[in-house]
Write a protein that holds these residues in place. Structure first.
Motif, PDB file in Angstrom:
ATOM      1  N   PRO A 123     -22.241  -5.903 -33.141  1.00 48.60           N
ATOM      2  CA  PRO A 123     -20.815  -6.179 -32.969  1.00 48.60           C
ATOM      3  C   PRO A 123     -20.512  -6.520 -31.506  1.00 48.60           C
ATOM      4  N   ALA A 124     -19.831  -7.639 -31.312  1.00 47.46           N
ATOM      5  CA  ALA A 124     -19.695  -8.184 -29.965  1.00 47.46           C
ATOM      6  C   ALA A 124     -19.047  -7.210 -28.978  1.00 47.46           C
ATOM      7  N   LEU A 125     -17.974  -6.576 -29.409  1.00 46.70           N
ATOM      8  CA  LEU A 125     -17.280  -5.711 -28.458  1.00 46.70           C
ATOM      9  C   LEU A 125     -18.151  -4.517 -28.088  1.00 46.70           C
ATOM     10  N   LEU A 126     -18.896  -4.042 -29.084  1.00 45.56           N
ATOM     11  CA  LEU A 126     -19.784  -2.909 -28.837  1.00 45.56           C
ATOM     12  C   LEU A 126     -20.847  -3.285 -27.818  1.00 45.56           C
ATOM     13  N   TRP A 150     -20.826 -13.672 -25.593  1.00 42.71           N
ATOM     14  CA  TRP A 150     -20.014 -14.818 -26.013  1.00 42.71           C
ATOM     15  C   TRP A 150     -20.818 -16.074 -26.318  1.00 42.71           C
ATOM     16  N   TRP A 153     -21.877 -17.674 -29.975  1.00 44.67           N
ATOM     17  CA  TRP A 153     -20.893 -18.400 -30.795  1.00 44.67           C
ATOM     18  C   TRP A 153     -20.954 -19.887 -30.499  1.00 44.67           C
ATOM     19  N   GLY A 207      -8.483 -15.344 -25.371  1.00 39.30           N
ATOM     20  CA  GLY A 207      -9.130 -14.225 -26.050  1.00 39.30           C
ATOM     21  C   GLY A 207     -10.023 -13.431 -25.111  1.00 39.30           C
ATOM     22  N   VAL A 211      -9.941  -9.443 -24.002  1.00 41.48           N
ATOM     23  CA  VAL A 211     -11.072  -8.522 -24.107  1.00 41.48           C
ATOM     24  C   VAL A 211     -11.439  -7.978 -22.723  1.00 41.48           C
ATOM     25  N   GLY A 214      -9.112  -5.452 -21.781  1.00 39.76           N
ATOM     26  CA  GLY A 214      -9.398  -4.253 -22.571  1.00 39.76           C
ATOM     27  C   GLY A 214     -10.528  -3.444 -21.954  1.00 39.76           C
TER      28      GLY A 214
END
Lengths: 284, 534
Positions: A123-126, A150, A153, A207, A211, A214
């Protein structure tokens, strides 16, 4: 009569370009525009702790007496720059890998795409969180962490586009004419595969900014006293109920810049994406 | 618990979702400001909910415990005596009477009748001896407070005689916050873990280190002090990392007590009919320990320069009520305190010292220092940012890092390799017993195995004074005061410590709590059995 959609598009274009231009200007001119530039770089003024917005301090002052307005202006030099850097580097890396994989096919394609899959499997955010934790916290570490998550993709996207272009007759013609791989790739394959890439990239900046903010919010980005917006929002957490201006202004800055980026992305798509036809709302 | 949701926001697998999650995260913060406070006061009226900014328990063994768990263990274990900081006298707990010989070398304690351990076994003189003997034998925690004790002899079932090797005020020693608990002795592994083996009013019912309700205690039916209807029958210790969440829990009536609320949130809780704010000066000092073994702070001039470069008045101002300026190592209200020490804070001197040491602006060399503090300490974080700003003009780049106390900050400070340790270690210090000795004995005495000497400081001269001052206090108090002054002067000269300030305790309690006394001799401890509510 022209389509209404096109006219609406023009307004959006003006807004997006104007907004983007304004952000670039603010970032460039922050030292001139900020009333208290030293507050952005680590000064403290304990005589003015937590003052509400006033003529002297448009956005008020924070828990160390620093001018929030100046810090928000300087913030334009961090989050947005990280976002653009992440997208640019990801774009370059992803494009190279994607084009090579799509053009040559066979085992090269397999190898590169499985590699890409490895990154996509997490999972990318992880992954970004894990990397940012390991790397030295700061804008550079943040950029690296996000770039690593990133690029796959883009690699996927470019590979697909390339593969679809490669089969077409004009590429076969290139081969028949004896053009080298590099010339074929750069002059004939890439330009024809680049539109969706450009569209994706322009939409992504906003986006990535969110992130990145975040991650800063979680303390994994730039460290105090860097006037990073995400970090400022985080530091204001315990003040929301009592000193609203600490978090509201940097939060609004994130929202505004992300909004402009998304708008810009939409405009780019409307202009360049041949598959995206503005809805025909023509009057007779 | 909005912050918990924020921090724990699970990564979703699709990209678009992720973006949304973060937008939502940023957006949540605003409405959080206006959250309702209409919740009913805690439905379980008999439960005392103690909120703290970090996890509590680092050690369950009452002979080894030497950290935050004291607030829970002080409700499950008891000491022979308790020190009343208000009257300056010791009061009986497990002992009802005590006498000493004239030379203060022989002490006899008479035990209370009908005291039972949680196991049901009665408290005997033999059990008191066994427990203190074990604490002394393990040499952990603050066991050194018993150093003067040569032998313990039970006399019958209810009397214990202590023979000392040097004069000491044993009733005060027996009231110590750490290492003075009376407990049932066993060397079985995990005998004490998540269990109470004492005589206190509460027993441990659960311990979940990673959960929100970390420790839960429940009333011990056969407690010697008895139970009335309006006392708290359960105690819950909740770790709440976000101060704003703590404030929210207090407002909604879900919390009964919180000890360290940042000033801006404290202000929002003042004047509410359902809450009460208690403030009093404390013996809890905020200290920065400078790594005397690692470059560049191994150079005494650099340490002195850092100590002098800081503007302590500004720090106090930025703390907005949480700190008052420290007068020295020993806080106000304690034996040996003085206001006449020559404390650092001379910025010109800082510049000169740095220049001598080859640093400072214009030298082309930047000093980078890494400072750690216990994560969750909001005021300390603000002070850290301010210190960073204050040190910058001196060519010192201070990196401020909040680390979880039990899992990161303290363990890292004890790493084998000196270069992997921090440069400056910031923590709160409170005394082990109501004497000033532990401000020196534990923090600055040469240590073979690192515990709290996190400046890694060693000075034989100071060690000698530390070892002798205890006996002096019992026999010649005036001389002891002079010795404590010399000890403070040594610390100021060698500069292993930054005197960042002394805490003003600011406690918030539910308005219906009666009988609360904030006793600085037992930092952050609430003796819940003493309280009532309606």
């Amino acid at each position: 009569m022209r389509a209404r959609g096109a006219r609406g598009g023009r307004t959006a274009l003006v807004l997006a370009l104007g907004g983007a231009g304004a952000i670039v200007l603010v970032a460039l001119l922050a030292p001139v525009l900020a009333p208290y530039p030293e507050d952005a770089t680590g000064a403290a003024e304990t005589a003015q702790l937590l003052r509400p917005p006033s003529a002297a301090h448009w956005f008020g002052t924070d828990e160390l007496g620093r001018d929030v307005f100046s810090r928000v202006l300087y913030g334009a030099r961090i989050g947005p720059v990280v976002a653009v850097a992440v997208v640019t580097v990801s774009l370059v890396v992803g494009t190279v890998i994607g084009v090579v994989a799509g053009y040559f096919g066979g085992w090269i394609d397999e190898l590169l795409m499985r590699l890409t899959d490895v990154f996509l499997a997490v999972p990318a955010l992880l992954l970004a969180l894990a990397l940012a934790t390991v790397l030295a916290p700061g804008p550079v570490g943040l950029t690296v962490a996000l770039t690593v998550t990133w690029w796959p993709w883009y690699a996927r996207l470019v590979r697909g586009e390339t593969a679809s272009v490669v089969g077409r007759p004009y590429i076969e013609a290139c081969r028949a004419l004896g053009l080298g791989h590099r010339r074929t790739l750069v002059r004939h394959v890439l330009p024809n595969a680049s539109t969706p890439l450009l569209v994706q990239a322009s939409t992504d900046v906003g986006g990535v900014l969110l992130v990145a903010s975040g991650l800063s919010f979680l303390g994994l980005g730039p460290q105090p006293p860097t006037p990073d917006w995400g970090l400022m929002v985080e530091q204001s957490q315990n003040y929301f109920t009592t000193h609203w201006w600490l978090g509201t202004f940097p939060g609004a800055a994130i929202m505004l810049v992300a909004g402009v980026c998304f708008l810009l992305g939409d405009v780019v798509r409307d202009r360049f994406d041949p598959r995206h036809v503005p809805r025909p709302t023509q009057r007779a | 618990m909005s912050s918990q949701i924020l921090l724990g926001s699970r990564p979703t697998y699709r990209r678009r979702r992720r973006v949304v999650a973060i937008v939502a995260a940023l957006a949540i913060s605003l409405p959080a400001a206006g959250c309702s406070d209409g919740g009913a006061r805690a439905d379980s009226d008999d439960t005392f909910v103690y909120l703290s900014s970090r996890g509590l328990v680092t050690e369950w063994d009452p002979a080894r415990s030497y950290s935050d768990e004291v607030v829970a263990l002080s409700n499950t274990y008891e000491t022979l005596t308790r020190y009343n900081a208000g009257s300056g006298k010791t009061e009986g707990v497990l002992a009802t009477r005590w006498t000493s010989s004239k030379d203060r070398r022989t002490w006899t304690f008479t035990l209370r009748d009908n005291v039972r351990f949680h196991s049901g076994r009665p408290l005997t003189a033999q059990a008191v001896k066994a427990s203190i003997d074990r604490t002394m034998r393990l040499k952990a925690s603050a066991s050194y407070v018993w150093d003067p004790v040569r032998s313990i002899t039970p006399i019958g079932k209810r009397k214990v005689r202590f023979e000392l090797s040097r004069p000491a005020q044993l009733d005060i020693i027996a009231s110590a916050t750490y290492a003075a608990w009376i407990y049932e002795v066993s060397d079985a592994k995990d005998y004490y873990k998540a269990n109470a083996r004492g005589t206190g009013p509460y027993m441990v019912t659960s311990w979940n280190p990673s959960s929100e309700n970390e420790v839960q205690l429940t009333a011990f039916k056969d407690y010697w002090g008895g139970w009335r209807t309006n006392q708290y029958k359960n105690v819950v210790f909740q770790a709440v990392p976000q101060a704003s969440t703590e404030a929210q829990l207090m407002r909604s009536g879900e919390g009964t007590y919180t000890g360290g609320m940042p000033p801006q949130l404290l202000d929002t809780l003042r004047g509410r009919p359902d809450l009460r704010v208690y403030e009093r000066p404390s013996w809890q000092t905020l200290i920065g320990l400078m790594n005397t073994q690692k470059k560049p702070l191994d150079d005494i001039r650099v340490r002195q320069a850092v100590a002098n470069a800081l503007d302590y008045q500004e720090l106090v101002k930025a703390s907005r009520g949480a700190l008052v300026a420290s007068d020295g190592v020993i806080p106000k209200g304690m034996f040996g305190h003085t206001t006449t020490l020559d404390l650092p804070g001379d910025q010109d001197r800082a510049r000169k010292l740095l220049k001598e040491a080859g640093y400072g602006p214009g030298s082309g060399r930047t000093i980078t220092l890494e400072m750690t503090y216990p994560a969750g300490e909001d005021t300390v974080r603000t002070l850290g940012d301010l210190m960073k700003a204050q040190l910058r003009p001196f060519g010192i780049d201070l990196k401020v890092e909040g680390l979880a106390w039990a899992s990161a900050q303290w363990p890292r400070a004890k790493k084998k390799n000196v270069n992997e340790r921090q440069d400056i270690f910031v923590m709160w210090w409170w005394p082990d017993d109501p004497e000033p000795l532990s401000y020196f004995r534990n923090v600055f005495r040469t240590e073979k195995e690192i515990s709290y000497n996190l400046a890694y400081y060693s000075n034989p001269e100071l060690d000698r004074l530390i070892d002798s001052v205890g006996a002096l206090t019992a026999t010649d108090p005036d001389d002891a005061v002079r010795t404590y002054r010399t000890m403070q002067e040594i610390i100021i000269r060698d500069a292993p410590q930054l005197f960042l300030g002394t805490n003003t305790y600011q406690r918030v309690l539910a308005g219906d709590v009666k009988g609360f006394v904030d006793n600085p001799a037992y930092a952050n401890v609430v003796f819940v059995h003493d309280l009532t509510h309606h």
